[in-house]
Design a protein around this motif. Structure first.
Motif, PDB file in Angstrom:
ATOM      1  N   GLN A   1      18.579  43.493  18.664  1.00 52.99           N
ATOM      2  CA  GLN A   1      17.560  42.338  18.179  1.00 52.99           C
ATOM      3  C   GLN A   1      16.304  42.603  19.199  1.00 52.99           C
ATOM      4  O   GLN A   1      17.018  43.653  20.395  1.00 52.99           O
ATOM      5  CB  GLN A   1      18.153  40.755  18.144  1.00 52.99           C
ATOM      6  N   PRO A   2      15.180  42.144  19.296  1.00 57.76           N
ATOM      7  CA  PRO A   2      14.622  43.088  20.655  1.00 57.76           C
ATOM      8  C   PRO A   2      14.967  42.523  21.832  1.00 57.76           C
ATOM      9  O   PRO A   2      16.240  40.775  22.364  1.00 57.76           O
ATOM     10  CB  PRO A   2      13.393  42.009  20.452  1.00 57.76           C
ATOM     11  N   ASP A   3      14.600  42.894  23.031  1.00 59.16           N
ATOM     12  CA  ASP A   3      15.026  42.542  24.269  1.00 59.16           C
ATOM     13  C   ASP A   3      14.814  41.702  25.234  1.00 59.16           C
ATOM     14  O   ASP A   3      14.661  41.190  26.275  1.00 59.16           O
ATOM     15  CB  ASP A   3      15.630  44.113  25.420  1.00 59.16           C
ATOM     16  N   GLY A   4      13.076  41.478  24.627  1.00 61.60           N
ATOM     17  CA  GLY A   4      12.239  40.997  25.195  1.00 61.60           C
ATOM     18  C   GLY A   4      11.359  41.508  26.645  1.00 61.60           C
ATOM     19  O   GLY A   4       9.801  40.836  26.586  1.00 61.60           O
ATOM     20  N   HIS A   5      11.545  42.793  26.897  1.00 61.52           N
ATOM     21  CA  HIS A   5      10.620  43.588  26.828  1.00 61.52           C
ATOM     22  C   HIS A   5       9.769  44.745  26.160  1.00 61.52           C
ATOM     23  O   HIS A   5       9.876  46.328  26.698  1.00 61.52           O
ATOM     24  CB  HIS A   5      11.711  44.634  27.913  1.00 61.52           C
TER      25      HIS A   5
ATOM     26  N   ASP B   1       8.777  33.961  15.565  1.00 61.21           N
ATOM     27  CA  ASP B   1       8.766  35.036  15.917  1.00 61.21           C
ATOM     28  C   ASP B   1       8.197  35.348  17.526  1.00 61.21           C
ATOM     29  O   ASP B   1       7.911  36.855  17.707  1.00 61.21           O
ATOM     30  CB  ASP B   1       7.194  35.473  15.090  1.00 61.21           C
ATOM     31  N   SER B   2       9.242  34.993  18.294  1.00 62.49           N
ATOM     32  CA  SER B   2       9.024  34.840  20.095  1.00 62.49           C
ATOM     33  C   SER B   2       9.768  36.363  19.961  1.00 62.49           C
ATOM     34  O   SER B   2      10.979  36.326  19.677  1.00 62.49           O
ATOM     35  CB  SER B   2       9.518  34.207  20.267  1.00 62.49           C
ATOM     36  N   THR B   3       9.617  37.427  21.048  1.00 61.31           N
ATOM     37  CA  THR B   3      10.122  38.268  21.434  1.00 61.31           C
ATOM     38  C   THR B   3      10.300  38.212  23.171  1.00 61.31           C
ATOM     39  O   THR B   3      10.202  39.088  23.647  1.00 61.31           O
ATOM     40  CB  THR B   3       9.275  39.576  20.950  1.00 61.31           C
ATOM     41  N   GLU B   4      10.320  36.769  23.311  1.00 60.57           N
ATOM     42  CA  GLU B   4      10.087  36.881  24.684  1.00 60.57           C
ATOM     43  C   GLU B   4      11.114  36.973  25.077  1.00 60.57           C
ATOM     44  O   GLU B   4      12.237  36.115  24.395  1.00 60.57           O
ATOM     45  CB  GLU B   4       9.198  35.612  25.461  1.00 60.57           C
ATOM     46  N   PRO B   5      11.816  37.160  26.067  1.00 60.08           N
ATOM     47  CA  PRO B   5      12.912  36.442  27.131  1.00 60.08           C
ATOM     48  C   PRO B   5      13.304  35.335  27.003  1.00 60.08           C
ATOM     49  O   PRO B   5      14.979  34.895  26.894  1.00 60.08           O
ATOM     50  CB  PRO B   5      13.357  37.588  28.256  1.00 60.08           C
ATOM     51  N   GLU B   6      12.175  34.838  27.186  1.00 64.40           N
ATOM     52  CA  GLU B   6      12.422  32.916  27.614  1.00 64.40           C
ATOM     53  C   GLU B   6      12.237  32.526  26.435  1.00 64.40           C
ATOM     54  O   GLU B   6      11.533  32.546  25.833  1.00 64.40           O
ATOM     55  CB  GLU B   6      11.740  32.794  29.156  1.00 64.40           C
TER      56      GLU B   6
END
Length: 284
Positions: free
Chosen positions: A169-173, A235-240
């Protein structure tokens, strides 16, 4: 093997709001997975409150179907496997290791199914909490976005000398991290009973120390971890998370009812507040 002949299939499908075809086809699998993930909550409440979680099909029907409660992966997958077996699907149960950034080897305590359809195999993962809303074909490098949520499946070495699959999954970075990995080694109800016992009772399990709930919707996910309630857009890919709030123990029963759709008996509600208050008072 999964006691599909004993399942009240009508009650299960009614709980999911599923009115489609009852045939072992890909469209059926897709519709069932989406309906199950959106309808049946993920929670560890029995593990947290009682350190006891039953995987008997009759108990799962009473809890997840008739009482409208949730459960964790072993409960979800045992019920789901009974339904797929009853509908004529061919599948293999497997166990995975949840990683989410961990570098050490963790125990294989996540339950999933690999479903065979017309020579193609599909990962059907309904018990993760923030589970994919559709099965993912078992193809190396398969990158899919399912209703705003991206996933990547790769064939890789899981542990030294053991090949298998890793779902990312996306890592937020801007990159990927492993959500969980698994081999294709078949698992049986007795294997899940062993993992379930560890999760429910072991002092090394994170799921009997504090309440943990997740509710996935098409547009967002709500999560409660102890006393921290977060909401994240699909749809958020941000870590927070998009929103984060701290709640008090006495607020939990209403939060569970209003936000997570989990109704507790008065006795369960009182025990939840008491146990959470005791846990939050312990030194960190």
């Amino acid at each position: 093997m999964w006691h599909g002949d004993q399942l009240d299939l009508d009650a299960y499908l009614s709980r999911l709001g599923y009115e489609g075809e009852r045939v072992p086809a890909l469209e059926t699998l897709r519709a069932l997975q989406r309906a199950h993930v959106l309808s049946v909550r993920w929670d560890n409440l029995d593990s947290f409150l009682y350190r006891s979680v039953s995987l008997e099909l009759a108990d799962l029907e009473e809890k997840l179907i008739r009482r409208g409660r949730g459960g964790y992966c072993y409960e979800h997958v045992t019920l789901y496997a009974a339904a797929l077996e009853r509908l004529g699907f061919r599948f293999t149960a497997v166990s995975g290791r949840v990683q989410l950034g961990a570098e050490k080897i963790l125990p294989a305590t996540h339950a999933m199914l690999l479903v065979d359809l017309g020579g193609r195999r599909w990962l059907s993962d309904v018990g993760f909490g923030i589970s994919p809303l559709a099965p993912i074909e078992l193809v190396d490098g398969n990158e899919v976005t399912i209703e705003g949520r991206p996933f990547l499946l790769r064939r890789t070495e899981i542990t030294p000398g053991a090949d298998g699959w890793a779902l990312h999954q996306p890592d937020g970075h801007g990159g990927w991290m492993v959500r969980h990995n698994f081999t294709e080694n078949p698992q049986y109800p007795v294997d899940y009973a062993l993992g379930n016992h560890f999760i429910a009772t072991s002092g090394h399990s994170p799921f009997n120390r504090r309440p943990f709930l997740q509710r996935i919707r098409a547009d967002r996910t709500d999560q409660l971890d102890g006393l921290i309630w977060t909401t994240t857009a699909a749809d958020s890919t941000e870590p927070e998370p998009d929103e984060q709030r701290t709640v008090e123990p006495h607020e939990l029963p209403k939060l569970l009812s209003d936000t997570f759709g989990v109704e507790l008996s008065s006795q369960e509600a009182e025990l939840l507040v008491e146990r959470t208050r005791e846990g939050s008072a312990q030194p960190s």
